[in-house]
Design an enzyme around this catalytic site. Sequence first.
Site, PDB file in Angstrom:
ATOM      1  N   HIS A 191     -29.207 -12.007  12.977  1.00  0.00           N
ATOM      2  CA  HIS A 191     -30.298 -12.069  11.987  1.00  0.00           C
ATOM      3  C   HIS A 191     -31.004 -13.411  11.954  1.00  0.00           C
ATOM      4  O   HIS A 191     -32.209 -13.478  11.770  1.00  0.00           O
ATOM      5  CB  HIS A 191     -29.802 -11.662  10.585  1.00  0.00           C
ATOM      6  CG  HIS A 191     -28.882 -12.635   9.926  1.00  0.00           C
ATOM      7  ND1 HIS A 191     -27.528 -12.635  10.154  1.00  0.00           N
ATOM      8  CD2 HIS A 191     -29.107 -13.643   9.040  1.00  0.00           C
ATOM      9  CE1 HIS A 191     -26.961 -13.603   9.429  1.00  0.00           C
ATOM     10  NE2 HIS A 191     -27.900 -14.224   8.748  1.00  0.00           N
ATOM     11  N   ASP A 192     -30.290 -14.503  12.172  1.00  0.00           N
ATOM     12  CA  ASP A 192     -30.912 -15.828  12.081  1.00  0.00           C
ATOM     13  C   ASP A 192     -31.122 -16.492  13.434  1.00  0.00           C
ATOM     14  O   ASP A 192     -31.271 -17.708  13.516  1.00  0.00           O
ATOM     15  CB  ASP A 192     -30.059 -16.750  11.198  1.00  0.00           C
ATOM     16  CG  ASP A 192     -30.453 -16.639   9.729  1.00  0.00           C
ATOM     17  OD1 ASP A 192     -31.577 -16.174   9.444  1.00  0.00           O
ATOM     18  OD2 ASP A 192     -29.626 -17.008   8.873  1.00  0.00           O
ATOM     19  N   LYS A 222     -33.573 -19.241  14.140  1.00  0.00           N
ATOM     20  CA  LYS A 222     -33.395 -20.634  13.711  1.00  0.00           C
ATOM     21  C   LYS A 222     -33.281 -21.591  14.897  1.00  0.00           C
ATOM     22  O   LYS A 222     -33.387 -22.802  14.725  1.00  0.00           O
ATOM     23  CB  LYS A 222     -32.166 -20.766  12.801  1.00  0.00           C
ATOM     24  CG  LYS A 222     -32.424 -20.256  11.368  1.00  0.00           C
ATOM     25  CD  LYS A 222     -31.224 -20.490  10.463  1.00  0.00           C
ATOM     26  CE  LYS A 222     -31.482 -19.969   9.042  1.00  0.00           C
ATOM     27  NZ  LYS A 222     -30.248 -19.973   8.214  1.00  0.00           N
ATOM     28  N   HIS A 242     -38.566 -18.411  10.997  1.00  0.00           N
ATOM     29  CA  HIS A 242     -37.380 -18.040  11.784  1.00  0.00           C
ATOM     30  C   HIS A 242     -37.245 -16.516  11.908  1.00  0.00           C
ATOM     31  O   HIS A 242     -36.677 -16.016  12.883  1.00  0.00           O
ATOM     32  CB  HIS A 242     -36.097 -18.669  11.223  1.00  0.00           C
ATOM     33  CG  HIS A 242     -35.496 -17.969  10.039  1.00  0.00           C
ATOM     34  ND1 HIS A 242     -35.932 -18.163   8.747  1.00  0.00           N
ATOM     35  CD2 HIS A 242     -34.480 -17.060   9.945  1.00  0.00           C
ATOM     36  CE1 HIS A 242     -35.205 -17.424   7.914  1.00  0.00           C
ATOM     37  NE2 HIS A 242     -34.317 -16.739   8.607  1.00  0.00           N
ATOM     38  N   HIS A 258     -34.927  -9.262   7.598  1.00  0.00           N
ATOM     39  CA  HIS A 258     -33.821  -9.620   6.703  1.00  0.00           C
ATOM     40  C   HIS A 258     -34.249 -10.494   5.517  1.00  0.00           C
ATOM     41  O   HIS A 258     -33.450 -10.714   4.619  1.00  0.00           O
ATOM     42  CB  HIS A 258     -32.642 -10.243   7.463  1.00  0.00           C
ATOM     43  CG  HIS A 258     -32.830 -11.677   7.884  1.00  0.00           C
ATOM     44  ND1 HIS A 258     -33.646 -12.053   8.929  1.00  0.00           N
ATOM     45  CD2 HIS A 258     -32.296 -12.828   7.410  1.00  0.00           C
ATOM     46  CE1 HIS A 258     -33.589 -13.359   9.079  1.00  0.00           C
ATOM     47  NE2 HIS A 258     -32.780 -13.871   8.154  1.00  0.00           N
ATOM     48  N   HIS A 259     -35.488 -10.968   5.527  1.00  0.00           N
ATOM     49  CA  HIS A 259     -35.958 -11.697   4.342  1.00  0.00           C
ATOM     50  C   HIS A 259     -37.064 -10.948   3.602  1.00  0.00           C
ATOM     51  O   HIS A 259     -37.713 -11.493   2.720  1.00  0.00           O
ATOM     52  CB  HIS A 259     -36.426 -13.108   4.709  1.00  0.00           C
ATOM     53  CG  HIS A 259     -35.275 -14.019   5.038  1.00  0.00           C
ATOM     54  ND1 HIS A 259     -34.299 -14.357   4.124  1.00  0.00           N
ATOM     55  CD2 HIS A 259     -34.931 -14.644   6.202  1.00  0.00           C
ATOM     56  CE1 HIS A 259     -33.405 -15.153   4.700  1.00  0.00           C
ATOM     57  NE2 HIS A 259     -33.765 -15.338   5.972  1.00  0.00           N
ATOM     58  N   ASP A 274     -26.435 -11.157   3.559  1.00  0.00           N
ATOM     59  CA  ASP A 274     -26.744 -12.558   3.863  1.00  0.00           C
ATOM     60  C   ASP A 274     -26.787 -13.394   2.585  1.00  0.00           C
ATOM     61  O   ASP A 274     -26.194 -14.472   2.503  1.00  0.00           O
ATOM     62  CB  ASP A 274     -28.097 -12.618   4.589  1.00  0.00           C
ATOM     63  CG  ASP A 274     -28.422 -14.006   5.115  1.00  0.00           C
ATOM     64  OD1 ASP A 274     -27.481 -14.743   5.480  1.00  0.00           O
ATOM     65  OD2 ASP A 274     -29.628 -14.348   5.168  1.00  0.00           O
TER      66      ASP A 274
HETATM   67  P1  C2E Z   1     -29.393 -19.267   4.334  1.00  0.00           P
HETATM   68  O1  C2E Z   1     -28.840 -20.569   3.870  1.00  0.00           O
HETATM   69  O2  C2E Z   1     -28.545 -18.466   5.254  1.00  0.00           O
HETATM   70  O3  C2E Z   1     -29.726 -18.432   3.080  1.00  0.00           O
HETATM   71  C1  C2E Z   1     -29.990 -17.059   3.179  1.00  0.00           C
HETATM   72  C2  C2E Z   1     -30.602 -16.553   1.910  1.00  0.00           C
HETATM   73  O4  C2E Z   1     -29.677 -16.660   0.821  1.00  0.00           O
HETATM   74  C3  C2E Z   1     -31.829 -17.297   1.442  1.00  0.00           C
HETATM   75  O5  C2E Z   1     -32.981 -16.862   2.085  1.00  0.00           O
HETATM   76  C4  C2E Z   1     -31.875 -16.948  -0.037  1.00  0.00           C
HETATM   77  O6  C2E Z   1     -32.401 -15.643  -0.199  1.00  0.00           O
HETATM   78  C5  C2E Z   1     -30.388 -16.859  -0.386  1.00  0.00           C
HETATM   79  N1  C2E Z   1     -30.024 -18.146  -0.990  1.00  0.00           N
HETATM   80  C6  C2E Z   1     -29.411 -19.196  -0.385  1.00  0.00           C
HETATM   81  N2  C2E Z   1     -29.194 -20.179  -1.282  1.00  0.00           N
HETATM   82  C7  C2E Z   1     -29.704 -19.742  -2.461  1.00  0.00           C
HETATM   83  C8  C2E Z   1     -29.756 -20.310  -3.772  1.00  0.00           C
HETATM   84  O7  C2E Z   1     -29.319 -21.434  -4.047  1.00  0.00           O
HETATM   85  N3  C2E Z   1     -30.342 -19.562  -4.750  1.00  0.00           N
HETATM   86  C9  C2E Z   1     -30.840 -18.346  -4.506  1.00  0.00           C
HETATM   87  N4  C2E Z   1     -31.386 -17.618  -5.508  1.00  0.00           N
HETATM   88  N5  C2E Z   1     -30.797 -17.756  -3.269  1.00  0.00           N
HETATM   89  C10 C2E Z   1     -30.225 -18.464  -2.287  1.00  0.00           C
HETATM   90  P2  C2E Z   1     -34.246 -17.800   2.061  1.00  0.00           P
HETATM   91  O8  C2E Z   1     -34.460 -18.378   0.701  1.00  0.00           O
HETATM   92  O9  C2E Z   1     -35.345 -17.009   2.649  1.00  0.00           O
HETATM   93  O10 C2E Z   1     -33.867 -18.949   3.025  1.00  0.00           O
HETATM   94  C11 C2E Z   1     -33.742 -18.765   4.374  1.00  0.00           C
HETATM   95  C12 C2E Z   1     -33.112 -19.918   5.023  1.00  0.00           C
HETATM   96  O11 C2E Z   1     -33.905 -21.082   4.790  1.00  0.00           O
HETATM   97  C13 C2E Z   1     -31.757 -20.255   4.454  1.00  0.00           C
HETATM   98  O12 C2E Z   1     -30.778 -19.474   5.057  1.00  0.00           O
HETATM   99  C14 C2E Z   1     -31.657 -21.715   4.823  1.00  0.00           C
HETATM  100  O13 C2E Z   1     -31.274 -21.879   6.172  1.00  0.00           O
HETATM  101  C15 C2E Z   1     -33.079 -22.202   4.658  1.00  0.00           C
HETATM  102  N6  C2E Z   1     -33.297 -22.808   3.348  1.00  0.00           N
HETATM  103  C16 C2E Z   1     -33.704 -22.203   2.231  1.00  0.00           C
HETATM  104  N7  C2E Z   1     -33.813 -23.106   1.216  1.00  0.00           N
HETATM  105  C17 C2E Z   1     -33.451 -24.298   1.728  1.00  0.00           C
HETATM  106  C18 C2E Z   1     -33.332 -25.626   1.185  1.00  0.00           C
HETATM  107  O14 C2E Z   1     -33.583 -25.872   0.027  1.00  0.00           O
HETATM  108  N8  C2E Z   1     -32.919 -26.619   2.022  1.00  0.00           N
HETATM  109  C19 C2E Z   1     -32.603 -26.357   3.338  1.00  0.00           C
HETATM  110  N9  C2E Z   1     -32.189 -27.356   4.097  1.00  0.00           N
HETATM  111  N10 C2E Z   1     -32.713 -25.124   3.876  1.00  0.00           N
HETATM  112  C20 C2E Z   1     -33.126 -24.122   3.076  1.00  0.00           C
HETATM  113 FE    FE Z   2     -32.531 -15.851   7.610  1.00  0.00          FE
HETATM  114 FE    FE Z   3     -27.906 -15.993   7.272  1.00  0.00          FE
END
Ligand code: C2E
Ligand code: FE
Ligand code: FE
Length: 512
Positions: free
Chosen positions: A372-373, A376, A401, A427-428, A456
């Site tokens: 899925h990712d 990245k 991504h 997936h998003h 996820d």
């Molecule tokens: P990921 O870390 O694998 O997170 C996958 C999904 O989990 C996120 O998709 C979001 O829907 C949910 N998620 C993760 N952490 C939180 C959270 O603290 N609160 C809430 N409500 N949901 C959360 P999303 O948002 O589309 O993000 C996709 C990817 O983007 C993330 O994959 C991560 O790799 C990156 N990302 C998102 N926000 C940040 C951030 O603030 N800092 C960094 N460094 N990366 C981020």
């Molecule tokens: Fe993703």
């Molecule tokens: Fe993931």
Amino acid sequence: MDDFLFSDEPQEEVSNIVQGTWKVIIVDDEPEVHAVTKLALSDFEFQDKRLEFISAYSGEEAKAMIDNHPDAAIVLLDVVMETDDAGLKVAQYIRETAKNNHIRIILRTGQPGQAPERQVIVNYDINDYKSKTELTAQKLFTVVMSSLRSYRDILSIEQSRQGLEKIIKASRDIFAAHSLENFIEGVMQQLTSLLGTVDKAMYATSLVASNPDDNQKKLVVFSGRGDFERSEGKAIEDVLDNEQLLACKQALQDKTIVYKNNYLFAYCCSEYNHNSMLFISGIPQYLTDTQRHLIEIFSQNVQLAYENVQLQSEVEATQQELVLRLSEALEQRSTETGNHVKRVSHICNSLALGYGLSKREAELIRLASPLHDVGKVGIPDAILNKPAKLTDEEWAIMQTHAQKGHAILKGSKRDIVKAGAEVARDHHEKWDGTGYPQGLVGENIHIFGRIVALADVYDALRHKRCYKEAWSVEAVVSEINEQKGKHFEPKLVDVFNQQVDELEKILALYPD
Ligand code: C2E
Ligand code: FE
Ligand code: FE
Ligand code: SIN
Ligand code: SIN
């Protein structure tokens, strides 16, 4: 003049000598014709079977006899009876109403020169027509003989056709079942049903011998029916008697089929030098040519087909291993640690089954969700591993991504990679249409994408990220339920709520 050279008849196999008669229906309103016909054919024999006569004295009676004797070989049919064309009506009835296409029709007309319409002969597949006056004993003999030959050929073609239909169906079932365990069993079931009276059967192969280096290539029972059901996993030496073992060895050595009184051993061809053997007992003493032919076809194909199915699952195992290695390598780049993809993979499988997807689809999402990712790889380290909230600009890049992953995987013919492409792209997406990259709504989002989305987020929230802490299970369950109908499909949230204890076990099994 028709002379019969019986030496011209192909030597009939023992298997075709069966008890019984050839049924001949005589249809004529003159009783004398019945008597003369029976007399002329009284010592008639074809393939060791004599004739059995059934008499009908009108067109109507003839139709009843046709219905009562669907196995009749020949009808000697008078044309003029209660009406001028009563016989022709019977012919029509035979082919069109009774749909009996096997019986040979010989028309007998009273007056010379009174030929039935050409159309009738063609349409009702009439074998021959003769005027009664020219139908001498010798001629009658000739026409009955040639009609019986064609009747026999029609029957044998029909039997082959039915047998082939069953085989085709068997192959379909086999590949639909898609499971090695069911494979041989499915084949054996079909084969034994084709042979009728089978009491025991087994398929033994060296393929599953516990010691693969064993040069002896020990045959082990892989699948059994009847008494052999309890023999699976045993060496054949332990389940066959001495006489059977000898027959088995002979079949193995000559790579052929050995027929004994009421059992057979069939050596089954293999692409990889595996020794495999089909054993069937309780078979009829006289197998027809068609039945023998079917056994041959099966023994020539079953092991090969089995090996193909095995090869197929070998390919899938390889695909999965590559997928896992790739996605783990990817994870080492980002601070998402080791086991995220493994957990998501098992969570997806569980959710898919709970949702009601087929085993095959649940398997597919298990294999494909680690991808899925994959997109990245195209995201710079500085963004991917930033230990803080992303800026708007970084966030826009981060979101790519999904499309990047899709672009990497799309266009493949492989089921797993195809499913991976859908998962990467969708997936998003969110159920209410506020997700990315396409803002798809509801069921427009691929079901695999909807499932991975929930898996996820569940896993991401339950674990520490470079940008966030891990959440408690209660907090995550509450967040996911808060997102019911918004981020997530309502039905999936229901499945999640039911499964959450099991899902937590998956997390415990693969900690970061
Ligand atoms: P990921 O870390 O694998 O997170 C996958 C999904 O989990 C996120 O998709 C979001 O829907 C949910 N998620 C993760 N952490 C939180 C959270 O603290 N609160 C809430 N409500 N949901 C959360 P999303 O948002 O589309 O993000 C996709 C990817 O983007 C993330 O994959 C991560 O790799 C990156 N990302 C998102 N926000 C940040 C951030 O603030 N800092 C960094 N460094 N990366 C981020
Ligand atoms: Fe993703
Ligand atoms: Fe993931
Ligand atoms: C056959 O072809 O005879 C059956 C085995 C198969 O599925 O190919
Ligand atoms: C199926 O197995 O039922 C279809 C998918 C495939 O052939 O891989």
